[in-house]
Design a protein around this motif. Structure first.
Motif, PDB file in Angstrom:
ATOM      1  N   ASN A  27       0.853  -1.189  -0.148  1.00 15.53           N
ATOM      2  CA  ASN A  27      -0.039   0.221   0.055  1.00 15.53           C
ATOM      3  C   ASN A  27       1.007   0.962   0.067  1.00 15.53           C
ATOM      4  O   ASN A  27       1.953   1.122   0.593  1.00 15.53           O
ATOM      5  N   PHE A  28       0.399   2.338  -0.763  1.00 18.34           N
ATOM      6  CA  PHE A  28       1.030   3.321  -0.912  1.00 18.34           C
ATOM      7  C   PHE A  28       0.177   4.716  -1.284  1.00 18.34           C
ATOM      8  O   PHE A  28      -0.750   4.268  -1.528  1.00 18.34           O
ATOM      9  N   GLU A  29       0.624   5.819  -0.780  1.00 17.84           N
ATOM     10  CA  GLU A  29      -0.407   7.039  -1.185  1.00 17.84           C
ATOM     11  C   GLU A  29       0.768   8.151  -1.467  1.00 17.84           C
ATOM     12  O   GLU A  29       1.716   8.219  -0.859  1.00 17.84           O
ATOM     13  N   PRO A  30       0.181   8.879  -2.520  1.00 24.21           N
ATOM     14  CA  PRO A  30       0.987   9.983  -2.945  1.00 24.21           C
ATOM     15  C   PRO A  30       0.998  11.258  -1.793  1.00 24.21           C
ATOM     16  O   PRO A  30      -0.229  11.285  -1.158  1.00 24.21           O
ATOM     17  N   GLN A  31       1.909  11.941  -1.908  1.00 25.41           N
ATOM     18  CA  GLN A  31       2.191  12.925  -0.792  1.00 25.41           C
ATOM     19  C   GLN A  31       2.638  14.198  -1.586  1.00 25.41           C
ATOM     20  O   GLN A  31       3.780  14.327  -2.004  1.00 25.41           O
ATOM     21  N   VAL A  32       1.495  15.169  -2.056  1.00 26.79           N
ATOM     22  CA  VAL A  32       1.825  16.225  -2.780  1.00 26.79           C
ATOM     23  C   VAL A  32       2.272  17.164  -1.966  1.00 26.79           C
ATOM     24  O   VAL A  32       1.704  17.555  -0.970  1.00 26.79           O
ATOM     25  N   SER A  33       3.503  17.904  -2.264  1.00 28.05           N
ATOM     26  CA  SER A  33       3.744  19.003  -1.294  1.00 28.05           C
ATOM     27  C   SER A  33       3.498  20.457  -1.831  1.00 28.05           C
ATOM     28  O   SER A  33       3.264  20.547  -3.124  1.00 28.05           O
ATOM     29  N   ALA A  34       2.881  21.021  -1.004  1.00 24.47           N
ATOM     30  CA  ALA A  34       2.205  22.389  -1.168  1.00 24.47           C
ATOM     31  C   ALA A  34       3.260  23.462  -1.268  1.00 24.47           C
ATOM     32  O   ALA A  34       4.241  23.408  -0.574  1.00 24.47           O
ATOM     33  N   PRO A  35       3.286  24.324  -2.405  1.00 19.65           N
ATOM     34  CA  PRO A  35       4.230  25.446  -2.475  1.00 19.65           C
ATOM     35  C   PRO A  35       4.113  26.168  -1.125  1.00 19.65           C
ATOM     36  O   PRO A  35       3.237  26.360  -0.567  1.00 19.65           O
ATOM     37  N   LEU A  36       5.321  26.743  -0.710  1.00 17.14           N
ATOM     38  CA  LEU A  36       5.228  27.736   0.174  1.00 17.14           C
ATOM     39  C   LEU A  36       4.484  29.099   0.011  1.00 17.14           C
ATOM     40  O   LEU A  36       4.425  29.610  -1.179  1.00 17.14           O
ATOM     41  N   PRO A  37       3.911  29.649   1.140  1.00 16.76           N
ATOM     42  CA  PRO A  37       3.057  30.965   0.714  1.00 16.76           C
ATOM     43  C   PRO A  37       4.172  31.931   0.288  1.00 16.76           C
ATOM     44  O   PRO A  37       5.232  32.041   0.741  1.00 16.76           O
ATOM     45  N   HIS A  38       3.627  32.864  -0.460  1.00 16.00           N
ATOM     46  CA  HIS A  38       4.581  34.186  -0.801  1.00 16.00           C
ATOM     47  C   HIS A  38       5.254  34.799   0.113  1.00 16.00           C
ATOM     48  O   HIS A  38       6.312  35.056  -0.124  1.00 16.00           O
ATOM     49  N   HIS A  39       4.463  35.107   1.219  1.00 14.97           N
ATOM     50  CA  HIS A  39       4.993  35.811   2.393  1.00 14.97           C
ATOM     51  C   HIS A  39       6.459  34.844   2.974  1.00 14.97           C
ATOM     52  O   HIS A  39       7.464  35.537   3.290  1.00 14.97           O
ATOM     53  N   ALA A  40       6.198  33.606   3.104  1.00 16.71           N
ATOM     54  CA  ALA A  40       7.397  32.808   3.578  1.00 16.71           C
ATOM     55  C   ALA A  40       8.611  32.849   2.674  1.00 16.71           C
ATOM     56  O   ALA A  40       9.629  32.946   3.145  1.00 16.71           O
ATOM     57  N   LYS A  42       9.356  35.430   0.458  1.00 18.44           N
ATOM     58  CA  LYS A  42       9.843  36.750   0.362  1.00 18.44           C
ATOM     59  C   LYS A  42      10.403  36.688   1.838  1.00 18.44           C
ATOM     60  O   LYS A  42      11.662  37.672   1.794  1.00 18.44           O
ATOM     61  N   GLY A  43      10.212  36.402   2.835  1.00 16.13           N
ATOM     62  CA  GLY A  43      10.860  36.459   4.226  1.00 16.13           C
ATOM     63  C   GLY A  43      12.286  35.744   4.231  1.00 16.13           C
ATOM     64  O   GLY A  43      13.305  36.341   4.487  1.00 16.13           O
ATOM     65  N   MET A  44      12.354  34.551   3.535  1.00 20.08           N
ATOM     66  CA  MET A  44      13.464  33.952   3.278  1.00 20.08           C
ATOM     67  C   MET A  44      14.680  34.692   2.412  1.00 20.08           C
ATOM     68  O   MET A  44      15.628  34.811   2.583  1.00 20.08           O
ATOM     69  N   GLU A  49      19.337  38.085   1.775  1.00 21.08           N
ATOM     70  CA  GLU A  49      20.070  39.186   1.377  1.00 21.08           C
ATOM     71  C   GLU A  49      20.813  39.811   2.821  1.00 21.08           C
ATOM     72  O   GLU A  49      21.799  40.347   2.557  1.00 21.08           O
ATOM     73  N   ASP A  50      20.171  39.791   3.830  1.00 20.24           N
ATOM     74  CA  ASP A  50      20.595  40.427   5.035  1.00 20.24           C
ATOM     75  C   ASP A  50      22.056  39.484   5.458  1.00 20.24           C
ATOM     76  O   ASP A  50      22.941  40.178   5.620  1.00 20.24           O
ATOM     77  N   LEU A  51      22.037  38.478   5.044  1.00 22.67           N
ATOM     78  CA  LEU A  51      23.431  37.517   5.418  1.00 22.67           C
ATOM     79  C   LEU A  51      24.314  37.962   4.399  1.00 22.67           C
ATOM     80  O   LEU A  51      25.297  37.984   4.829  1.00 22.67           O
ATOM     81  N   ASP A  52      24.017  38.042   3.274  1.00 23.35           N
ATOM     82  CA  ASP A  52      24.806  38.326   2.161  1.00 23.35           C
ATOM     83  C   ASP A  52      25.556  39.877   2.374  1.00 23.35           C
ATOM     84  O   ASP A  52      26.696  39.954   2.048  1.00 23.35           O
ATOM     85  N   ASN A  53      24.603  40.713   2.961  1.00 21.39           N
ATOM     86  CA  ASN A  53      25.119  41.941   3.490  1.00 21.39           C
ATOM     87  C   ASN A  53      25.660  42.287   4.525  1.00 21.39           C
ATOM     88  O   ASN A  53      25.920  43.350   5.068  1.00 21.39           O
TER      89      ASN A  53
END
Length: 70
Positions: A27-40, A42-44, A49-53
């Protein structure tokens, strides 16, 4: 019983994997990963960018800031 997470790299591997599992009656079932929300995303990007600077502090200072400003 153990469970495994596998990462097929293309459609052919996925198809072969499904065929083997079906043939073995596993038995198996697919696990579809959802994309991260836009705000997440953007925060990453902002954090990278902060680290690079050079805008960074040690974790111990970050913890201290959290306890001072609840």
């Amino acid at each position: 019983m153990e469970a495994y997470v596998v990462y097929p790299e293309n459609k052919e591997q996925l198809s072969a994997l499904k065929a083997v599992l079906k043939a073995l009656k596993i038995n198996f079932e697919p696990q579809v990963s959802a994309p991260l929300p836009h705000h997440a995303i953007k925060g990453m990007k902002h954090g990278i960018e902060d680290l690079d600077n050079g805008r960074k502090i040690p974790f111990s200072e970050f913890e201290e800031l959290l306890t001072r400003n609840p």
